[in-house]
Design a protein around this motif. Structure first.
Motif, PDB file in Angstrom:
ATOM      1  N   GLN A  99      38.286  46.187  23.239  1.00 19.42           N
ATOM      2  CA  GLN A  99      38.484  45.130  24.235  1.00 19.42           C
ATOM      3  C   GLN A  99      38.840  45.794  25.564  1.00 19.42           C
ATOM      4  OE1 GLN A  99      42.194  42.837  24.895  1.00 19.42           O
ATOM      5  NE2 GLN A  99      41.057  41.084  24.083  1.00 19.42           N
ATOM      6  N   LYS A 100      38.079  45.475  26.595  1.00 19.53           N
ATOM      7  CA  LYS A 100      38.310  46.061  27.911  1.00 19.53           C
ATOM      8  C   LYS A 100      39.545  45.451  28.559  1.00 19.53           C
ATOM      9  CE  LYS A 100      35.997  46.732  32.396  1.00 19.53           C
ATOM     10  NZ  LYS A 100      34.746  46.482  33.171  1.00 19.53           N
ATOM     11  N   GLY A 101      40.356  46.316  29.181  1.00 13.95           N
ATOM     12  CA  GLY A 101      41.522  45.849  29.923  1.00 13.95           C
ATOM     13  C   GLY A 101      41.590  46.523  31.280  1.00 13.95           C
ATOM     14  N   GLN A 102      41.813  45.736  32.331  1.00 14.97           N
ATOM     15  CA  GLN A 102      41.937  46.275  33.683  1.00 14.97           C
ATOM     16  C   GLN A 102      43.286  45.861  34.269  1.00 14.97           C
ATOM     17  OE1 GLN A 102      38.207  45.957  36.221  1.00 14.97           O
ATOM     18  NE2 GLN A 102      37.702  44.419  34.687  1.00 14.97           N
ATOM     19  N   LEU A 103      43.917  46.776  34.979  1.00 15.60           N
ATOM     20  CA  LEU A 103      45.102  46.416  35.741  1.00 15.60           C
ATOM     21  C   LEU A 103      45.027  47.054  37.119  1.00 15.60           C
ATOM     22  CD1 LEU A 103      47.158  49.057  35.820  1.00 15.60           C
ATOM     23  CD2 LEU A 103      47.758  48.264  33.538  1.00 15.60           C
ATOM     24  N   VAL A 104      45.772  46.480  38.054  1.00 11.56           N
ATOM     25  CA  VAL A 104      45.742  46.922  39.443  1.00 11.56           C
ATOM     26  C   VAL A 104      47.121  47.429  39.836  1.00 11.56           C
ATOM     27  CG1 VAL A 104      45.225  46.268  41.829  1.00 11.56           C
ATOM     28  CG2 VAL A 104      44.010  45.158  39.930  1.00 11.56           C
ATOM     29  N   VAL A 105      47.160  48.597  40.460  1.00 15.06           N
ATOM     30  CA  VAL A 105      48.408  49.166  40.947  1.00 15.06           C
ATOM     31  C   VAL A 105      48.453  48.985  42.459  1.00 15.06           C
ATOM     32  CG1 VAL A 105      49.864  51.218  41.060  1.00 15.06           C
ATOM     33  CG2 VAL A 105      48.342  50.869  39.091  1.00 15.06           C
ATOM     34  N   LEU A 106      49.500  48.302  42.942  1.00 21.05           N
ATOM     35  CA  LEU A 106      49.657  48.015  44.363  1.00 21.05           C
ATOM     36  C   LEU A 106      50.853  48.766  44.931  1.00 21.05           C
ATOM     37  CD1 LEU A 106      49.178  44.124  44.312  1.00 21.05           C
ATOM     38  CD2 LEU A 106      47.453  45.866  44.800  1.00 21.05           C
ATOM     39  N   GLN A 107      50.770  49.098  46.225  1.00 20.15           N
ATOM     40  CA  GLN A 107      51.867  49.795  46.891  1.00 20.15           C
ATOM     41  C   GLN A 107      52.134  49.139  48.246  1.00 20.15           C
ATOM     42  OE1 GLN A 107      53.686  52.532  45.625  1.00 20.15           O
ATOM     43  NE2 GLN A 107      55.042  52.007  47.337  1.00 20.15           N
ATOM     44  N   THR A 108      53.389  48.740  48.470  1.00 20.73           N
ATOM     45  CA  THR A 108      53.812  48.233  49.770  1.00 20.73           C
ATOM     46  C   THR A 108      54.674  49.288  50.451  1.00 20.73           C
ATOM     47  OG1 THR A 108      55.861  47.216  48.976  1.00 20.73           O
ATOM     48  CG2 THR A 108      53.847  45.896  48.817  1.00 20.73           C
ATOM     49  N   ALA A 132      47.336  42.706  32.401  1.00 23.13           N
ATOM     50  CA  ALA A 132      45.981  43.265  32.438  1.00 23.13           C
ATOM     51  C   ALA A 132      45.008  42.233  31.882  1.00 23.13           C
ATOM     52  CB  ALA A 132      45.899  44.535  31.604  1.00 23.13           C
ATOM     53  N   SER A 133      43.737  42.449  32.195  1.00 25.37           N
ATOM     54  CA  SER A 133      42.707  41.546  31.709  1.00 25.37           C
ATOM     55  C   SER A 133      42.462  41.754  30.219  1.00 25.37           C
ATOM     56  CB  SER A 133      41.397  41.776  32.477  1.00 25.37           C
ATOM     57  OG  SER A 133      40.883  43.072  32.197  1.00 25.37           O
ATOM     58  N   HIS A 134      41.826  40.749  29.595  1.00 31.00           N
ATOM     59  CA  HIS A 134      41.448  40.828  28.169  1.00 31.00           C
ATOM     60  C   HIS A 134      39.979  40.422  28.073  1.00 31.00           C
ATOM     61  CE1 HIS A 134      45.810  40.462  28.070  1.00 31.00           C
ATOM     62  NE2 HIS A 134      45.788  40.949  26.845  1.00 31.00           N
ATOM     63  N   GLU A 135      39.075  41.419  28.072  1.00 35.10           N
ATOM     64  CA  GLU A 135      37.639  41.168  28.173  1.00 35.10           C
ATOM     65  C   GLU A 135      36.945  41.564  26.873  1.00 35.10           C
ATOM     66  OE1 GLU A 135      36.202  42.674  32.123  1.00 35.10           O
ATOM     67  OE2 GLU A 135      38.339  43.185  32.320  1.00 35.10           O
ATOM     68  N   ASN A 136      36.778  40.574  26.007  1.00 39.95           N
ATOM     69  CA  ASN A 136      36.191  40.844  24.698  1.00 39.95           C
ATOM     70  C   ASN A 136      34.714  41.197  24.769  1.00 39.95           C
ATOM     71  OD1 ASN A 136      38.559  40.330  23.162  1.00 39.95           O
ATOM     72  ND2 ASN A 136      38.240  38.142  23.417  1.00 39.95           N
ATOM     73  N   ASP A 137      34.024  40.670  25.760  1.00 35.53           N
ATOM     74  CA  ASP A 137      32.580  40.866  25.828  1.00 35.53           C
ATOM     75  C   ASP A 137      32.192  42.178  26.503  1.00 35.53           C
ATOM     76  OD1 ASP A 137      33.620  39.923  28.225  1.00 35.53           O
ATOM     77  OD2 ASP A 137      31.741  38.972  28.829  1.00 35.53           O
ATOM     78  N   LYS A 138      33.170  42.913  27.028  1.00 37.89           N
ATOM     79  CA  LYS A 138      32.868  44.158  27.744  1.00 37.89           C
ATOM     80  C   LYS A 138      33.170  45.400  26.917  1.00 37.89           C
ATOM     81  CE  LYS A 138      31.464  42.100  31.455  1.00 37.89           C
ATOM     82  NZ  LYS A 138      32.206  42.156  32.715  1.00 37.89           N
ATOM     83  N   GLY A 139      33.914  45.221  25.818  1.00 41.23           N
ATOM     84  CA  GLY A 139      34.142  46.304  24.877  1.00 41.23           C
ATOM     85  C   GLY A 139      34.556  47.625  25.494  1.00 41.23           C
ATOM     86  N   TYR A 140      33.628  48.584  25.465  1.00 43.22           N
ATOM     87  CA  TYR A 140      33.932  49.953  25.866  1.00 43.22           C
ATOM     88  C   TYR A 140      33.513  50.258  27.304  1.00 43.22           C
ATOM     89  CZ  TYR A 140      34.768  50.590  20.886  1.00 43.22           C
ATOM     90  OH  TYR A 140      35.263  50.473  19.605  1.00 43.22           O
ATOM     91  N   ASP A 141      33.185  49.241  28.069  1.00 46.77           N
ATOM     92  CA  ASP A 141      32.834  49.434  29.480  1.00 46.77           C
ATOM     93  C   ASP A 141      34.085  49.861  30.250  1.00 46.77           C
ATOM     94  OD1 ASP A 141      31.762  49.308  32.051  1.00 46.77           O
ATOM     95  OD2 ASP A 141      32.168  47.162  32.217  1.00 46.77           O
ATOM     96  N   THR A 160      39.353  41.516  38.636  1.00 42.21           N
ATOM     97  CA  THR A 160      40.634  41.905  39.229  1.00 42.21           C
ATOM     98  C   THR A 160      41.006  41.064  40.447  1.00 42.21           C
ATOM     99  OG1 THR A 160      39.542  43.654  40.506  1.00 42.21           O
ATOM    100  CG2 THR A 160      40.489  44.255  38.366  1.00 42.21           C
ATOM    101  N   ASP A 161      40.033  40.596  41.221  1.00 47.45           N
ATOM    102  CA  ASP A 161      40.356  39.784  42.405  1.00 47.45           C
ATOM    103  C   ASP A 161      41.065  38.477  42.035  1.00 47.45           C
ATOM    104  OD1 ASP A 161      39.356  41.713  44.044  1.00 47.45           O
ATOM    105  OD2 ASP A 161      37.519  40.642  44.602  1.00 47.45           O
ATOM    106  N   PRO A 162      40.594  37.731  41.035  1.00 45.79           N
ATOM    107  CA  PRO A 162      41.339  36.532  40.630  1.00 45.79           C
ATOM    108  C   PRO A 162      42.741  36.852  40.105  1.00 45.79           C
ATOM    109  CG  PRO A 162      39.092  36.422  39.805  1.00 45.79           C
ATOM    110  CD  PRO A 162      39.284  37.795  40.363  1.00 45.79           C
ATOM    111  N   MET A 163      42.905  38.009  39.460  1.00 48.27           N
ATOM    112  CA  MET A 163      44.232  38.420  39.003  1.00 48.27           C
ATOM    113  C   MET A 163      45.165  38.583  40.193  1.00 48.27           C
ATOM    114  SD  MET A 163      42.974  41.186  36.103  1.00 48.27           S
ATOM    115  CE  MET A 163      44.428  42.190  36.333  1.00 48.27           C
ATOM    116  N   LEU A 164      44.662  39.198  41.254  1.00 43.55           N
ATOM    117  CA  LEU A 164      45.471  39.400  42.456  1.00 43.55           C
ATOM    118  C   LEU A 164      45.809  38.069  43.124  1.00 43.55           C
ATOM    119  CD1 LEU A 164      43.718  42.552  43.949  1.00 43.55           C
ATOM    120  CD2 LEU A 164      45.990  42.430  42.938  1.00 43.55           C
ATOM    121  N   GLU A 165      44.845  37.168  43.170  1.00 41.46           N
ATOM    122  CA  GLU A 165      45.109  35.858  43.786  1.00 41.46           C
ATOM    123  C   GLU A 165      46.225  35.131  43.054  1.00 41.46           C
ATOM    124  OE1 GLU A 165      44.014  34.574  46.583  1.00 41.46           O
ATOM    125  OE2 GLU A 165      42.859  36.397  46.959  1.00 41.46           O
TER     126      GLU A 165
END
Length: 375
Positions: free
Chosen positions: A224-233, A264-273, A281-286
């Motif tokens: 399952q693909k997972g993405q997270l974003v690291v932000l710095q202020t 982080a995201s939970h993307e079942n259809d993207k597997g090993y991408d 990631t943009d909707p996560m940030l919003e």
């Protein structure tokens, strides 16, 4: 007796296992190419007591996994390796209704009787909420759980692998495979040729099928693909704010000094991408901007992408690989990997040394998910 042990996979499970094995005096070799590793891409919240899952065996695993961090951090400190990767900072649970917040509150209070690590539990409103997390906006009330913690998986595994080498272990940044001698013993196929070990631990997460299938196994594990974003202020405040757990998919983890992790995201259809995807990631940030508007001015310093491992019934497993002598494996940890992974790594290290597991392996049966074809 000193053993020669291979650990395939240097994520949270493998690095913990290798640390404790090397610390015990064994000759340890860790193999990990680093590609797609779930731990390296992860920063997580350790707060398992609020889950709605009714699987008691899973809950015991994650609850004891959360408690195991005290031992792990104490052991590392005793070996001269302190790390800022983990902090018990508390957690704020946000909900879409007062009823939801009350429901989670009641569950936490009930479970605190058996898990005192939960700590202080309170519904905060108005000035109480602002006092504990001043930047938080558009939130009328939240549940505070004092025992909640955050962990940076990448930093923790770096420390554990450093500890492994401190005790004489070696780290090999390469992909390896296994060969079976048909007598139940295995060899690790390395560039210098096949190497025999007294025990092998397979801690490859979502890549366990790729390791075992050439040996004739079917493995019930998917990626399952997972993405997270690291932000710095520009905020240099070291304030140890609590992590934020909104009702829904994403979490917000302030690490102090202006660093915040979203995901982080939970993307079942993207597997090993392993490619970053702005459409995710943009909707996560919003969503994050809703609660922490100052993040709109933050700089994205990194997007981490990894692959989690899940079984078809979402249950983790660990133990000796059926049909193989002195070969042990774990997988299927899913999104609770940072919570249960260190404990499972420790238990695999115990099994590899011929010791008993403090958790019954029959409750997390590897034979249900790893099967030799024709048997």
């Amino acid at each position: 007796m000193k053993k020669k042990i291979a650990v395939i996979g240097g994520g949270i499970v493998g690095s913990t296992a290798s640390y404790y094995l090397a610390k015990a005096g064994h000759s340890v070799s860790v193999f990990d190419s680093g590609t797609g590793q779930a731990t390296a891409a992860a920063a997580g919240i350790i707060c398992p007591w609020l889950s709605r899952r009714r699987n008691k065996k899973w809950y015991r695993l994650v609850s004891e996994g959360a408690a195991f961090y005290d031992k792990l951090l104490a052991d590392l400190a005793s070996d001269g390796l302190k790390t800022a990767a983990y902090a018990r900072c508390g957690a704020l649970i946000l909900g879409q209704s007062a009823d939801y917040i009350q429901e989670v509150h009641d569950r936490a209070m009930e479970r605190r009787e058996q898990a005192p690590l939960i700590g202080n539990v309170a519904i905060l409103k108005g000035t109480e909420l602002k006092k504990i997390f001043p930047p938080l906006s558009n939130v009328e009330q939240a549940l505070y759980v004092g025992g909640g913690a955050r962990v940076d998986g990448r930093e923790l595994t770096k420390t554990l692998l450093q500890a492994t080498t401190q005790f004489g272990g070696t780290i090999h940044k390469e992909t390896v495979s296994l060969a079976n001698d048909n007598d139940g013993t295995l060899a690790v196929l390395m560039p210098v040729g096949p190497q025999k070990f007294d025990a092998i631990i397979l801690a490859a997460g979502a890549w366990l099928p790729q390791i075992l299938q050439p040996l004739g196994y079917t493995v019930d594990v998917r990626g399952q693909k997972g993405q997270l974003v690291v932000l710095q202020t520009e905020d240099n405040d070291p304030q140890n704010y609590p992590v934020i757990m909104p009702q829904g998919e994403i979490d917000l983890l302030p690490f102090g000094h202006g660093k915040t992790v979203i995901g982080a995201s939970h993307e079942n259809d993207k597997g090993y991408d392993l490619q970053p995807d702005a459409s995710v990631t943009d909707p996560m940030l919003e969503q994050a901007y809703t609660w922490l508007p100052q993040l709109k001015d933050a700089v994205t310093t990194e997007i981490r992408v990894g692959t989690r491992a899940y079984t078809s019934d979402f249950s983790p497993f660990f133990g000796r690989v059926p049909g193989l002598q002195n070969c042990f494996a774990a997988s299927g940890l899913g999104s609770s990997g940072l919570t249960s992974g260190p404990l499972i790594g420790y238990l695999l290290a115990e099994l590899a040394q011929g010791k008993e597991s403090s958790l019954p392996t029959e409750d997390y049966p590897i034979a249900t998910y790893v099967k030799l074809v024709g048997r």
